[in-house]
Design a protein around this motif. Structure first.
Motif, short mmCIF file in Angstrom:
data_model
loop_
_atom_site.label_atom_id
_atom_site.label_comp_id
_atom_site.label_asym_id
_atom_site.label_seq_id
_atom_site.Cartn_x
_atom_site.Cartn_y
_atom_site.Cartn_z
N ALA A 81 0.84 -1.19 0.00
CA ALA A 81 0.00 0.00 0.00
C ALA A 81 0.88 1.25 0.00
O ALA A 81 1.93 1.28 0.64
CB ALA A 81 -0.93 0.00 1.22
N VAL A 82 0.42 2.29 -0.73
CA VAL A 82 1.25 3.48 -0.90
C VAL A 82 0.48 4.76 -0.62
O VAL A 82 -0.74 4.81 -0.72
CB VAL A 82 1.84 3.55 -2.33
N GLU A 83 1.26 5.80 -0.28
CA GLU A 83 0.73 7.12 0.00
C GLU A 83 1.50 8.12 -0.86
O GLU A 83 2.71 8.26 -0.72
CB GLU A 83 0.90 7.45 1.50
N TYR A 84 0.80 8.78 -1.77
CA TYR A 84 1.44 9.67 -2.74
C TYR A 84 1.69 11.06 -2.16
O TYR A 84 1.08 11.46 -1.17
CB TYR A 84 0.57 9.80 -3.99
N VAL A 85 2.56 11.81 -2.84
CA VAL A 85 2.81 13.21 -2.53
C VAL A 85 2.45 14.03 -3.76
O VAL A 85 2.97 13.79 -4.85
CB VAL A 85 4.29 13.44 -2.14
N SER A 86 1.57 14.99 -3.60
CA SER A 86 1.01 15.71 -4.75
C SER A 86 2.06 16.43 -5.58
O SER A 86 1.94 16.51 -6.80
CB SER A 86 -0.04 16.73 -4.26
N VAL A 87 3.11 16.95 -4.94
CA VAL A 87 4.09 17.74 -5.69
C VAL A 87 4.86 16.91 -6.70
O VAL A 87 5.47 17.46 -7.62
CB VAL A 87 5.08 18.46 -4.74
N PHE A 88 4.81 15.59 -6.58
CA PHE A 88 5.53 14.74 -7.52
C PHE A 88 4.73 14.44 -8.78
O PHE A 88 5.25 13.82 -9.71
CB PHE A 88 5.96 13.43 -6.83
N PHE A 89 3.46 14.85 -8.80
CA PHE A 89 2.69 14.78 -10.06
C PHE A 89 1.66 15.90 -10.08
O PHE A 89 0.50 15.73 -10.42
CB PHE A 89 2.06 13.40 -10.26
N LYS A 90 2.15 17.10 -9.73
CA LYS A 90 1.27 18.25 -9.53
C LYS A 90 0.53 18.69 -10.78
O LYS A 90 -0.53 19.32 -10.68
CB LYS A 90 2.07 19.43 -8.97
N ASP A 91 1.05 18.37 -11.96
CA ASP A 91 0.38 18.75 -13.21
C ASP A 91 -0.50 17.63 -13.77
O ASP A 91 -1.02 17.75 -14.88
CB ASP A 91 1.41 19.17 -14.26
N LYS A 92 -0.64 16.56 -13.02
CA LYS A 92 -1.34 15.38 -13.53
C LYS A 92 -2.63 15.06 -12.77
O LYS A 92 -3.25 14.03 -13.02
CB LYS A 92 -0.42 14.15 -13.46
N ALA A 93 -3.03 15.94 -11.87
CA ALA A 93 -4.19 15.65 -11.02
C ALA A 93 -5.46 15.40 -11.82
O ALA A 93 -6.32 14.63 -11.41
CB ALA A 93 -4.42 16.77 -10.02
N ARG A 94 -5.57 16.05 -12.97
CA ARG A 94 -6.77 15.88 -13.80
C ARG A 94 -6.45 15.24 -15.15
O ARG A 94 -7.23 15.32 -16.10
CB ARG A 94 -7.46 17.23 -14.00
N ASP A 95 -5.29 14.58 -15.20
CA ASP A 95 -4.88 13.88 -16.42
C ASP A 95 -5.39 12.44 -16.33
O ASP A 95 -4.76 11.58 -15.70
CB ASP A 95 -3.36 13.91 -16.56
#
Length: 322
Positions: free
Chosen positions: A85-99
């Motif tokens: 199980a994993v917990e992501y960090v938004s800044v590592f895919f900040k331009d992909k939230a709606r991709d």
């Protein structure tokens, strides 16, 4: 309990009405048991005190250096550490939230490696306790895309910050207002909003517990971090710390995730700054049975070995407490 979409009444579900009486009673009993547990606890075994997840921040140096891509994080969690199980960090895919294509690819990679997405740690989207009503509203709006991403990935929560300005009481009221607004938005997705002790007053366990009571929403909770109890700024030379054991004790009644922060280990395999056995007893005595996330933040050894040392210690404690 996270509320479902508005207007849906479980009592009117045709499938339940059509069940034979014996199976109906079994279904009701099972449902009641599930409702009594936080969502993240459903996957844990009755004989396992807790399960172990991996926070992406543990590998932030490798990611920032370009040695690891966010899309490969689930594979690395499984293949390098045998973590499910994993917990992501938004800044590592900040331009992909709606991709949608990107998120589908990430979700597929999780499925391919038998890895569950638990939450997204969201930073840099504005202060939910900003003194300006307009700015607070904008911060809530900025978090919407991460709720959408979390839903698409099958997460149970997003982790946010409760940064504010003003007096103790003023910041409590402002943070509760922003979190309450975001919590209402998160309800429409069936998601939780979790606040981590992350510096300033948020690292004061009593204050953050007071914010939770002020919000008073089942889907707004905490993510206690074993190490983030520094009350003053990180660039200030004189460190002012809140007692980490007291802080975690105060935050656990509202916890829906836990971060096992680690920095340094001795020759006996024990974390130098935190008594993990004492801390995990606090966590479990609060009734928590969800995932405990490894979050290595040390300098030596390297990130991969730091994760392994933390996992080894958590497994040792888990076996002793089982």
């Amino acid at each position: 309990m996270i509320q479902g979409p508005r207007g849906v009444s479980p009592a009117k579900t045709p499938a339940i009405a059509a069940l034979p009486r014996r199976r109906f009673l079994q279904t009701v009993a099972a449902s009641a048991a599930a409702v009594a547990l936080p969502r993240q606890a459903w996957a844990t075994s009755a004989v396992t005190p807790f399960k172990i997840s991996l926070a992406e921040w543990s590998l932030h140096t490798a990611i920032r250096a370009g040695d690891l891509d966010n899309l490969d994080f689930p594979r690395v969690a499984r293949e390098e550490f045998d973590i499910e199980a994993v917990e992501y960090v938004s800044v590592f895919f900040k331009d992909k939230a709606r991709d949608a294509t990107y998120l589908t690819d990430l979700d597929t990679r999780c499925r391919d490696h038998g890895v569950q997405s638990l939450l997204i740690m969201v930073d840099g989207e504005g202060d939910l306790g900003d003194p300006s009503d307009d700015a607070r509203g904008k911060a809530v709006e900025n978090h919407l895309r991460w709720l959408e991403a979390a839903k698409r990935l099958g997460c149970h929560s997003i982790r946010v910050n409760a940064k504010s300005q003003g007096s103790y009481a003023e910041q409590l009221a402002l943070a509760a207002d922003g979190l309450g607004r975001l919590g209402q938005l998160a309800q429409t997705f069936g998601l939780n909003v979790l606040v981590e002790n992350h510096g300033g007053l948020s690292s004061n366990g009593a204050w953050l517990a007071g914010v939770m009571r002020r919000v008073g929403m089942a889907n707004v909770g905490t993510l206690p971090d074993f190490g983030n109890f520094r009350l003053n700024g990180w660039d200030e030379p004189k460190e002012v710390w809140y007692d980490r054991y007291q802080g975690v004790t105060e935050l656990m009644p509202f916890a829906k995730a836990v971060s096992a922060k680690s920095h340094e280990f001795n020759d006996q395999g024990l974390e130098v700054r935190t008594d993990y056995e004492r801390m995990m007893k606090i966590v479990l005595n609060a009734g928590y049975r969800g995932y405990v996330g490894i979050e290595w933040e040390g300098e030596k050894p390297g990130e991969y070995e730091g994760v392994r040392l933390t996992k080894r210690l958590l497994e040792r404690i888990r076996d002793e407490l089982a």
